[in-house]
Design an enzyme around this catalytic site. Sequence first.
Site, PDB file in Angstrom:
ATOM      1  CG  PHE A  72      -1.911  -1.009   1.376  1.00 43.49           C
ATOM      2  CD1 PHE A  72      -3.152  -0.866   0.772  1.00 43.49           C
ATOM      3  CD2 PHE A  72      -1.666  -2.170   2.087  1.00 43.49           C
ATOM      4  CE1 PHE A  72      -4.120  -1.847   0.889  1.00 43.49           C
ATOM      5  CE2 PHE A  72      -2.624  -3.162   2.205  1.00 43.49           C
ATOM      6  CZ  PHE A  72      -3.858  -2.999   1.607  1.00 43.49           C
ATOM      7  CE1 TYR A 140      -1.620   7.440  -6.302  1.00 41.30           C
ATOM      8  CE2 TYR A 140      -3.754   7.931  -7.284  1.00 41.30           C
ATOM      9  CZ  TYR A 140      -2.978   7.183  -6.426  1.00 41.30           C
ATOM     10  OH  TYR A 140      -3.543   6.166  -5.705  1.00 41.30           O
ATOM     11  N   GLY A 283      -8.076  18.085 -12.906  1.00 43.55           N
ATOM     12  CA  GLY A 283      -7.814  16.643 -12.933  1.00 43.55           C
ATOM     13  C   GLY A 283      -8.970  15.780 -12.451  1.00 43.55           C
TER      14      GLY A 283
HETATM   15  N1  UFG Z   1     -14.663  17.097  -3.375  1.00 36.73           N
HETATM   16  C1  UFG Z   1     -15.288  18.263  -3.038  1.00 36.73           C
HETATM   17  N2  UFG Z   1     -14.884  18.912  -1.901  1.00 36.73           N
HETATM   18  C2  UFG Z   1     -13.898  18.434  -1.088  1.00 36.73           C
HETATM   19  C3  UFG Z   1     -13.261  17.220  -1.438  1.00 36.73           C
HETATM   20  C4  UFG Z   1     -13.657  16.588  -2.599  1.00 36.73           C
HETATM   21  O1  UFG Z   1     -16.182  18.734  -3.743  1.00 36.73           O
HETATM   22  O2  UFG Z   1     -13.573  19.082  -0.069  1.00 36.73           O
HETATM   23  C5  UFG Z   1     -15.107  16.370  -4.577  1.00 36.73           C
HETATM   24  C6  UFG Z   1     -14.007  16.148  -5.586  1.00 36.73           C
HETATM   25  O3  UFG Z   1     -13.919  17.222  -6.469  1.00 36.73           O
HETATM   26  C7  UFG Z   1     -14.483  14.844  -6.252  1.00 36.73           C
HETATM   27  C8  UFG Z   1     -15.204  14.097  -5.133  1.00 36.73           C
HETATM   28  O4  UFG Z   1     -15.522  15.095  -4.158  1.00 36.73           O
HETATM   29  O5  UFG Z   1     -15.394  15.130  -7.247  1.00 36.73           O
HETATM   30  C9  UFG Z   1     -14.365  13.032  -4.471  1.00 36.73           C
HETATM   31  O6  UFG Z   1     -13.099  13.607  -4.148  1.00 36.73           O
HETATM   32  P1  UFG Z   1     -12.009  12.862  -3.266  1.00 36.73           P
HETATM   33  O7  UFG Z   1     -10.850  13.812  -3.108  1.00 36.73           O
HETATM   34  O8  UFG Z   1     -12.630  12.313  -2.035  1.00 36.73           O
HETATM   35  O9  UFG Z   1     -11.607  11.619  -4.151  1.00 36.73           O
HETATM   36  P2  UFG Z   1     -11.054  11.588  -5.668  1.00 36.73           P
HETATM   37  O10 UFG Z   1     -12.192  11.051  -6.480  1.00 36.73           O
HETATM   38  O11 UFG Z   1     -10.435  12.829  -6.108  1.00 36.73           O
HETATM   39  O12 UFG Z   1      -9.843  10.595  -5.491  1.00 36.73           O
HETATM   40  C10 UFG Z   1      -9.948   9.232  -5.513  1.00 36.73           C
HETATM   41  C11 UFG Z   1      -8.731   8.649  -4.807  1.00 36.73           C
HETATM   42  C12 UFG Z   1      -7.479   8.939  -5.587  1.00 36.73           C
HETATM   43  C13 UFG Z   1      -7.655   8.524  -7.016  1.00 36.73           C
HETATM   44  C14 UFG Z   1      -8.868   9.161  -7.622  1.00 36.73           C
HETATM   45  C15 UFG Z   1      -9.094   8.689  -9.021  1.00 36.73           C
HETATM   46  O13 UFG Z   1      -8.615   9.176  -3.499  1.00 36.73           O
HETATM   47  O14 UFG Z   1      -6.406   8.221  -5.024  1.00 36.73           O
HETATM   48  O15 UFG Z   1     -10.013   8.820  -6.857  1.00 36.73           O
HETATM   49  O16 UFG Z   1      -9.489   9.782  -9.814  1.00 36.73           O
HETATM   50  F1  UFG Z   1      -6.588   8.883  -7.742  1.00 36.73           F
END
Ligand code: UFG
Length: 324
Positions: A72, A140, A283
């Site tokens: 991990f 990443y 992204g």
């Molecule tokens: N979001 C918000 N506000 C916040 C945090 C997140 O609106 O404070 C939104 C983001 O824009 C996204 C969704 O909530 O649309 C989920 O966001 P996260 O940061 O929780 O998760 P991600 O989808 O960005 O990330 C996950 C994994 C990463 C991986 C990615 C693949 O944590 O490791 O999916 O795109 F790379």
Amino acid sequence: MKILVCGGAGYIGSHMVRYLGGRGHEVIVLDNLSTGHREAVDERQLEVADLLVPSSLKAVFSRHSFDGVIHFCARSLVGESVSQPYAYYENNVAGTLNLLQAMREAGVSKLVFSSTAAVFGHPETTLIAEDHPTRPINPYGASKLMVERILADAASAYGLRSTALRYFNAAGAHPEGRIGESHQPETHLIPNVLRAALGQEAGLKVFGLDYPTRDGTCVRDYVHVNDLASAHLLALQHMESYEGAHLFNLGNGQGFTVLEVIEAARHVTGRSISYAQGNRRPGDPAVLVASSDKAQRVLGWRPRFTDIGEIIETAWRWHQAPRY
Ligand code: UFG
């Protein structure tokens, strides 16, 4: 089995360790504690070592004899990977290569590797299967895809048996509440929403309300950490009978928008949760939902937490009384 869990002091790794322990397996945790938490691990299982220091790795392999490795350790923030690509390629690619070499020297031939939905970039379909094209849009995702390629080459050259599990959005916490998600800084949606419910996060923002989705916010597939853990053990067991490099997508097969997550959190916590409208986060694809058919068919994986409210409920128990 005796299993080495690299990154076992981190969020998903610590749930893996607990899961294996509960099923009678012997576990050693390797962690450099850069983002992991000492408190999440039983001190007697912990080997503090660093994948970027091969001598520290070799020492761990010389002290123990492992049946398999679950890996991990990684840097995993999309935005940070864009501004610090060297750190991502060094940790995620070079670090993994060091681990693979140490495994080879020690004669350990089974690996489960944490990959990610970020290998797909902007997906072409709403339900993403394993054969969907991989075109990562950030370092990443690219670093994880490079390792997938290395694992395929290692299967042909050295007979390494490996399984890369591409997680969608890992979420939730152990229902007992003693381990959970604790990142510094916290960027993930569910922890940020729950901290807002507790009044600890004044500036909760929804990143983009103009996506082509049912309410304008991004759709994600939230999968419970304990369900991820069960998939890893099934993958290790599957490799006892099947050689080669295997790939599986892991999600719930169900997408929820950011606003649906906030609404579910209001329901679970009984608190009001306010947010501001933010800009799109660079992204972020609009929709990321896994088809986990292959994992269900081949590994016999059955996610137990299929309801977003239930997943948030376990995270809520942790966030009300985090231990680290
Ligand atoms: N979001 C918000 N506000 C916040 C945090 C997140 O609106 O404070 C939104 C983001 O824009 C996204 C969704 O909530 O649309 C989920 O966001 P996260 O940061 O929780 O998760 P991600 O989808 O960005 O990330 C996950 C994994 C990463 C991986 C990615 C693949 O944590 O490791 O999916 O795109 F790379």
